[in-house]
Design a protein around this motif. Structure first.
Motif, PDB file in Angstrom:
ATOM      1  N   CYS A 248       0.833  -1.212   0.000  1.00 26.75           N
ATOM      2  CA  CYS A 248       0.000   0.000   0.000  1.00 26.75           C
ATOM      3  C   CYS A 248       0.862   1.254   0.000  1.00 26.75           C
ATOM      4  O   CYS A 248       0.391   2.347  -0.273  1.00 26.75           O
TER       5      CYS A 248
ATOM      6  N   HIS B 280       8.607   0.805   0.843  1.00 24.72           N
ATOM      7  CA  HIS B 280       7.742  -0.291   0.379  1.00 24.72           C
ATOM      8  C   HIS B 280       8.417  -1.085  -0.736  1.00 24.72           C
ATOM      9  O   HIS B 280       8.160  -2.271  -0.922  1.00 24.72           O
TER      10      HIS B 280
ATOM     11  N   CYS C  36       1.854   1.191   9.447  1.00 27.08           N
ATOM     12  CA  CYS C  36       1.552   0.047   8.577  1.00 27.08           C
ATOM     13  C   CYS C  36       0.244  -0.632   8.957  1.00 27.08           C
ATOM     14  O   CYS C  36       0.069  -1.067  10.088  1.00 27.08           O
TER      15      CYS C  36
ATOM     16  N   LEU D  97       3.426  -4.526  10.175  1.00 23.36           N
ATOM     17  CA  LEU D  97       4.803  -4.953   9.891  1.00 23.36           C
ATOM     18  C   LEU D  97       5.773  -3.913  10.434  1.00 23.36           C
ATOM     19  O   LEU D  97       5.514  -2.716  10.361  1.00 23.36           O
TER      20      LEU D  97
HETATM   21  S1  SF4 Z   1       4.987  -2.497   4.819  1.00 25.87           S
HETATM   22 FE1  SF4 Z   1       2.923  -2.024   5.502  1.00 25.87          FE
HETATM   23  S2  SF4 Z   1       2.693   0.181   5.037  1.00 25.87           S
HETATM   24 FE2  SF4 Z   1       4.434  -0.575   3.822  1.00 25.87          FE
HETATM   25  S3  SF4 Z   1       3.555  -1.167   1.844  1.00 25.87           S
HETATM   26 FE3  SF4 Z   1       3.599  -3.004   3.122  1.00 25.87          FE
HETATM   27  S4  SF4 Z   1       1.572  -3.108   4.055  1.00 25.87           S
HETATM   28 FE4  SF4 Z   1       1.835  -1.003   3.289  1.00 25.87          FE
END
Ligand code: SF4
Ligand code: SF4
Lengths: 274, 131
Positions: B27, B45, B78, B82
């Motif tokens: 995301c 990310h 997050c 995570l």
């Molecule tokens: S680590 Fe968490 S905030 Fe970052 S892209 Fe993945 S799901 Fe989204």
């Protein structure tokens, strides 16, 4: 009110003024801070990998030395390391057994681990503090700068709401100051990047200082010596009104009517280096 | 280009950081939250995506883990809970432990830095860039 006290190295060196002003204020407030004997540096950053046990030895030794009594620190980084080490000792039995066996101590995560601001809020109470103020900071436009280490990770630190904290603002109100809110108050100042990647820290700090200036703050309040250093030294030159950087305890002592002669030093003498 | 396999680093990362990169659904909230992306060559990310794909060599060459300030903002935001700060530490340690040795030591400090920097800054930097 009696507490065990862990100073940490920076409070005996560059940030001596934070310790001196806290000690003077604590005495007036009836808070006894009893310094731990033979303490050593906490390591400044909490080890984020579970097999990094060596770096846990020092904070766990400190936690065990508090003997179950509440343990207070002033430096946001020391507090972060101690609190996270305590949580790890509660949660991870294998790490706990290895570390405590090595240190030959008996510790399984007990005891309150507090930042001095929490003592003021939860044990003394900001209402009581306000009653004890002798020289209110009336008309002073001051803004909180929380940074990272007091707030995050929120589940472990349990210091305040990580996105919308109020403790430093409430503290400033108790001292009679006019509180100004700035949008960058919980953003990172760049931390140790000022040592290795100064340009990156320049960028983060300039955003924080500019936002404080735009909000009309004349001073930013911190509890972290590294934030203090970065905010003071890494901002881009700006022709606007200067924003002064204070430790929370400097304002506390001032509002209590105390003048603290500092034996310390913005210039370091070489003593107390890590 | 490294082959797309489950790498050794990925396995160690899961074990030692308690984080499973495959939970990430990309995301990019972490990247939106990160205060130092301007200096990164891979966004936070993207680091996770590389971990998912096992692109270990690329990660070991990236500047990003050394720019991360361990501010924990990514982890705070997050939606999958995570802790990316831990994964960044994992990549740093993988490099410090196995490959090039220390990234930063006392000899890299200018004398005027030594007299000005707070003890906390020096200890933090040595802990993060040095084994
Ligand atoms: S680590 Fe968490 S905030 Fe970052 S892209 Fe993945 S799901 Fe989204
Ligand atoms: S911990 Fe590192 S990656 Fe995460 S937001 Fe902070 S600087 Fe960015």
């Amino acid at each position: 009110m009696r507490y065990r006290y862990f100073p940490g190295c920076t409070l005996k060196g560059q940030a001596k003024i934070m310790e001196e002003t806290t000690m003077a204020a604590a005495e007036v407030l009836g808070i006894e801070l009893q310094e731990l004997a033979d303490w050593q540096c906490c390591g400044a950053v909490f080890p984020l990998y579970e097999d990094e046990l060596i770096t846990l030895l020092s904070p766990v030794r400190t936690l065990a030395a508090a003997d179950g009594e509440p343990l207070v620190s002033l430096c946001a980084a020391c507090h972060n390391v101690l609190k996270r080490a305590q949580e790890l000792m509660q949660r991870n039995e294998e790490a706990r057994n290895k570390v405590t066996d090595f240190l030959e101590v008996d510790y399984s995560g007990e005891g309150r681990v507090l930042h001095f601001l929490e003592v003021l809020r939860d044990d003394l109470g900001f209402d009581r503090l306000a009653e004890m103020v002798k020289k209110p900071l009336t008309g002073r436009k001051l803004a909180a700068y929380y940074g990272c280490l007091l707030l995050r990770p929120a589940k472990i630190m349990q210091f305040d709401d990580p996105e919308n904290p109020t403790i430093i603002e409430d503290f400033l109100k108790a001292l009679g100051a006019e509180v100004v809110k700035t949008p960058y108050r919980t953003e990172c100042c760049g931390a140790y990047l000022s040592v290795t990647e100064e340009n990156v820290a320049r960028d983060t700090v300039s955003k924080i200082i500019d936002s404080a200036r735009r909000a009309g703050a004349e001073g930013l309040i911190t509890a972290c010596p590294l934030c203090h250093y970065n905010l003071e030294n890494c901002a881009e030159e700006n022709a606007g009104k200067p924003v002064k950087i204070f430790y929370f305890s400097e304002l506390l002592a001032e509002a209590l009517g105390l003048t603290v002669e500092s034996g310390s030093a913005e210039e370091k003498t070489g003593e107390g280096s890590p | 280009m490294a082959s797309i396999t489950k790498s050794r680093m990925l396995e160690e990362m899961k074990l030692q950081s308690g984080q499973d990169p495959s939970c990430c659904y990309q995301c990019a909230k972490c990247s939106a939250a990160c205060p130092v992306t301007a200096a990164m060559d891979l966004l936070p990310h993207q680091v996770i995506r590389y971990l998912q794909l096992g692109l270990e060599e690329e990660l070991l060459e990236s500047r990003t883990p050394w720019i991360c300030a361990s501010c924990f903002t990514c982890a705070a935001r997050c939606p999958r809970d995570l802790d990316l700060a831990r994964m960044m530490e994992g990549i740093r340690l993988a490099i410090l432990r196995r490959r090039e040795g220390n990234k930063f030591g006392p000899a890299d400090l200018a004398p005027e830095q030594l007299s000005k920097l707070p003890q906390q800054a020096l200890v933090s930097a040595f802990r993060k860039y040095n084994k």
